[in-house]
Design an enzyme around this catalytic site. Structure first.
Site, PDB file in Angstrom:
ATOM      1  N   ARG J  87       0.629  -1.191   0.313  1.00  0.00           N
ATOM      2  CA  ARG J  87       0.044   0.228   0.138  1.00  0.00           C
ATOM      3  C   ARG J  87       1.100   0.865  -0.068  1.00  0.00           C
ATOM      4  O   ARG J  87       0.766   1.707  -0.512  1.00  0.00           O
ATOM      5  CB  ARG J  87      -0.943   0.086   1.188  1.00  0.00           C
ATOM      6  CG  ARG J  87      -1.843  -0.773   1.403  1.00  0.00           C
ATOM      7  CD  ARG J  87      -3.046  -1.238  -0.051  1.00  0.00           C
ATOM      8  NE  ARG J  87      -4.297  -2.188  -0.109  1.00  0.00           N
ATOM      9  CZ  ARG J  87      -3.357  -3.589  -0.109  1.00  0.00           C
ATOM     10  NH1 ARG J  87      -2.462  -3.880  -1.428  1.00  0.00           N
ATOM     11  NH2 ARG J  87      -4.599  -4.763  -0.102  1.00  0.00           N
ATOM     12  N   GLU J  90       1.704   2.107  -3.501  1.00  0.00           N
ATOM     13  CA  GLU J  90       1.094   2.204  -3.756  1.00  0.00           C
ATOM     14  C   GLU J  90       1.089   3.480  -3.805  1.00  0.00           C
ATOM     15  O   GLU J  90       0.795   4.490  -5.271  1.00  0.00           O
ATOM     16  CB  GLU J  90      -0.325   1.548  -3.912  1.00  0.00           C
ATOM     17  CG  GLU J  90      -1.418   1.563  -4.780  1.00  0.00           C
ATOM     18  CD  GLU J  90      -2.139   0.480  -4.360  1.00  0.00           C
ATOM     19  OE1 GLU J  90      -2.692  -0.559  -4.860  1.00  0.00           O
ATOM     20  OE2 GLU J  90      -3.388   1.568  -3.660  1.00  0.00           O
ATOM     21  N   SER J 113      14.857  14.731   0.500  1.00  0.00           N
ATOM     22  CA  SER J 113      15.989  14.142   1.412  1.00  0.00           C
ATOM     23  C   SER J 113      15.468  12.774   1.753  1.00  0.00           C
ATOM     24  O   SER J 113      14.705  12.511   2.810  1.00  0.00           O
ATOM     25  CB  SER J 113      16.933  14.534   2.036  1.00  0.00           C
ATOM     26  OG  SER J 113      18.272  13.598   2.396  1.00  0.00           O
TER      27      SER J 113
END
Lengths: 146, 146, 146, 146, 146, 146, 146, 146, 146, 146
Positions: J87, J90, J113
């Site tokens: 997830r 995604e 960063s």
């Protein structure tokens, strides 16, 4: 005008005017490697530099807009095929782990930045065959603990 | 003794003797990057250097045999994951095409050798953050036409 | 004119003039394999050779510019699919490690250059079936220690 | 005894007896490249050759069984990483399409066999740097129409 | 005219003339599988067959040129997705190792050629469901020792 | 006992008893290809066949349990490397699309099953070189519309 | 008209006529999932159904030809990215091995067909959040032994 | 005890006690699919269920600890090879896009959860061949706008 | 109008009107991150929001249709190359396993939803260098047992 | 002791002492996410923190050495499979390009960063379902022009 069209325009103008990257770089007050990378669309230029570049190459100011756009940096091949670029990839593969140890022994746990980063190229003449000298200069960034 | 066992032996001895790559390199008359890469198993040492290295680190001469063996150079990941090594990979991706143009403009059609090749690492102290300086030095090889 | 357009122009002209690679190669004083590879866009030609080639094939001098451009060498498939090319890939897979040992035993630690490199093809007639003879000739490059 | 164990046994014996592939090849009446490839487990030997090889290297006849077994030919990396082997892969990438055209122009539609195939390696001494000569010799197989 | 355009022309003509591969194959004296594969651009036809095919399908003789060209054989997906083709791939995965053993036990160390090769397809009517019969016929090529 | 151990046991017993796949197949009333595939662990045997097989090869009945287990069919390489198996893969790549058209023209939209499927291997002696004959026989499955 | 153009035409007509898949499916006497998959180009329709579909959506009969063509089923991504489709892929990954055991325990060694196969979708209203119900119904195919 | 060892222990106990997934599921009050997936290590059990499961299979309570651990769900192959699991993967490839449209038309923009999710398997006896019925039941999750 | 054309139209309008994502977001009553993602085509807008957005950017209402369409979410590169996006990918690689443990220790076995999910971005000014603050907020979904 | 053994030791000690990451983090004065990541071997600890951690968990000081070692950060899967981690992947895929635009609009051309970086996790109780709050805080690094 996107970065790709900008690049074609700039490389065509460079060929037409028979200027080298050294010529262009010194005319705009930047290094030849950075100048080339901006023309290839891999770095964005400040407004002032973009306009100077367009003046030097005598291209439309629309190109100056494209030079200032923030690029999406991407490359076609995860493993490069052109022999010139592959040799650099091979150096990273062969020496990557070694360099990590040598650098971190001196600087502590962290990395060499590829963002706060500059690169130069020099030619060393040598009767046994000229040599290419690449100098990579990156800020050391220590890992933060929190 | 294969290269992997050799590497474990040498790195353990280095830790035990609290020597840096600079220390070892200057004791055997070689640069620290090359010295580290030979200990990591990515380069072969001459007979003389291999024995000096074993003396400095006080390891068995069986290790000297392994140091002279011609390595099979390989790396685990086509796209490196460790952030230190990935940043170098990213530099090749972002600047590879640019460098090819800048170098070939100066030298003609050819490549920078990764075999007739040396590399150095320096630390530049800087109040805004120290910098890592990597110097790659490779012979230019022109393509042959036949 | 980019390398792809150049290639189409040259292959069409070759078909029109019904010349073989041997014919063209000997007309321009180069080997047939190199000649073909330059026409395919995988090698750059010198100014003199490029113009001779355009004369022989009776194509525009714009093509001569494209022949002199330094190519970006790339191939479509990491693992080739055409049976002719796959068999060469298979030879590298099956015999690569063996060749490394056989060559390095004779020459020391290093590689056979693919840049300072030439290749020839011959047909050996044989009643049991003709044979293809490929000869690869590359400079041996020893690894540098530093 | 599988091919991997066989290989370790044979390479250890070769090192112990300080024989080169040339030495072993001429002792068993086979070429050095084939001899090495059989010892690496990439080709099967006839009963007679297998036993001669075991005699020359003074190893157990159990090894002769393993030498006669039909190998499953495989290689670790779809794209080889060791610079020696990668250069051969690069040659296939850069020249594969060219060779297909040059060979098929002479022989018709078909391939060079990698099965009815032999390969030799020679060293050409040269004051500007010795050269490696690889000779690949494969039967031409025309495609069948039916 | 390239192979792709040739293919579209031939498949459109076949649909227009409502001919099956059996019809076309017997009209030109070749098998239906080979005929289809030549029209799909995966095999080259002799001059005579190419012209007969163009007559049967009533297409331009320009198509006959394209039919004679030596194809570059390639397929889109390393692992096919269409269920029809995937099942064949699955058969190779599931039975490949088994077949190698069964064939080599009978023929010795070598392969079944995919070049000196023919293939037929038959329909077997069966009340429990018709069956597809594929017959692959390839010359056995023994590995050469040298 | 898992399928891998079962396979080692069965292949060792086969070698010890010097039986061919034909011998074993006819002793247990199954085809040689299926017999080999069950011993390699790619098909499950009925209780009766499993016990007959253990009798023929004189192995422990624990092996019969393993022969009856339902296998997880898997293969190591998405693209096979061994030349024997690769040639089959190449046939699927080169002829897959063609076969789909030739079969579906005769049977309608659907596939050849790889489950309700049998395969035979024959040797055709031929003075110009013996030939391998593979016969694949799969039930045609029409796509269902609903 | 190929499947892609057909699909654009059909989806545009569906939007124009403001019909749901349920509406269209019941108008042509097929299930909504199959109807959608035929319009997306993943299944072929019978002549009768194709024409009924064109009537319902008021499109050209040329579309009916395309609906009857046998599709080449393919999908863009080996690992789907859209979250809706990825969740289904995840279910196969997480539960695939489990399902194989649960099904084969009940049915014996074999598979659930994806060809002799239907699928339905239902909406279950639920105050805690509606639920999607997918029903997959495939013929069990036992492995054949031969 | 990790999930892998737990799985071996549970599957061995299940075989020893000759229980089906139905038997075990009904003994512990859970569905057979979930029960199998927990034993395979793809779901965690509550404390109560884990202990009941250990009682039923008569294994050590150490196994109950492992059953309660939160699993890392992973599968070996991005594209499954076993034909049983591949067919499910193929269904996702062929019908994924279709299902997304059919579901979202009814529910709005969102997905079917693979977390708030259950699955059942049934056997439908059929004289033309038994059928496997899989029922997937997942909560619909609408995308949030914010 | 598809999502790609919609995106070009919206980004061009945004540039023309010199509005920031903050400006647009507050004009339509949505957060800047969601607003940008809807304009990039990665989220669908409600009818009301779509029309407000078109008013603010002064684009055609055809764009409002496209904004309401349910997107197929996809990204070009499994491993992103642009340094900005790669750093996020790296965070998932380096911290993914750690986060899973830290979250599941607090919430039990389950996941953080990427669907019932919002995200904000803030700028923290800092004399040592400004900082980017990303806040991800997702509903916890416990795995269901059944 | 390498990082893997260290991790097993630390996680076993944590389980034995029934401490949460919150407990350990506050005992050593570090955040729970960083503490977990150091124990998982993805960050190095200072000497002081390493020893405090060993005290809290009552493990050998040999572990403190391992905690101070500079890690090689790597993850097993380019595309993660566990649903929790997927997830997050995604989210990077769906929102990566959007975030780049939103951040660079505010900060200029550069990156967030992942080295000068911290991350926190919070639980937000909510009657409709608790929510996970992840806060990523990274220094903005502007690209350097030179």
């Amino acid at each position: 005008m996107d970065k790709l069209e900008m690049r074609h325009t700039l490389l065509a103008a460079k060929a037409r005017k028979k200027l080298s990257w050294d010529d262009i770089g010194s005319a705009i007050g930047m290094s030849p490697v950075w100048t080339a990378s901006a023309c290839y669309g891999m770095n964005s230029a400040s407004r002032a530099v973009a306009h100077k570049l367009c003046d030097v190459l005598e291209v439309d100011t629309e190109v100056a807009e494209a030079l200032q756009a923030f690029p999406t940096k991407a490359w076609d091949e995860a493993i490069p095929q052109d022999p010139f670029i592959y040799r650099l990839y091979e150096v990273v593969g062969v020496y990557g782990e070694t360099l990590k140890d040598v650098v971190q022994e001196k600087f502590g746990d962290g990395i060499m930045s590829a963002i706060d980063f500059t690169m130069e190229m020099d030619k060393i003449e040598d009767p046994k065959g000229d040599r290419v000298l690449l100098t990579l200069n990156g800020k050391f960034l220590p890992y933060k603990a929190w």
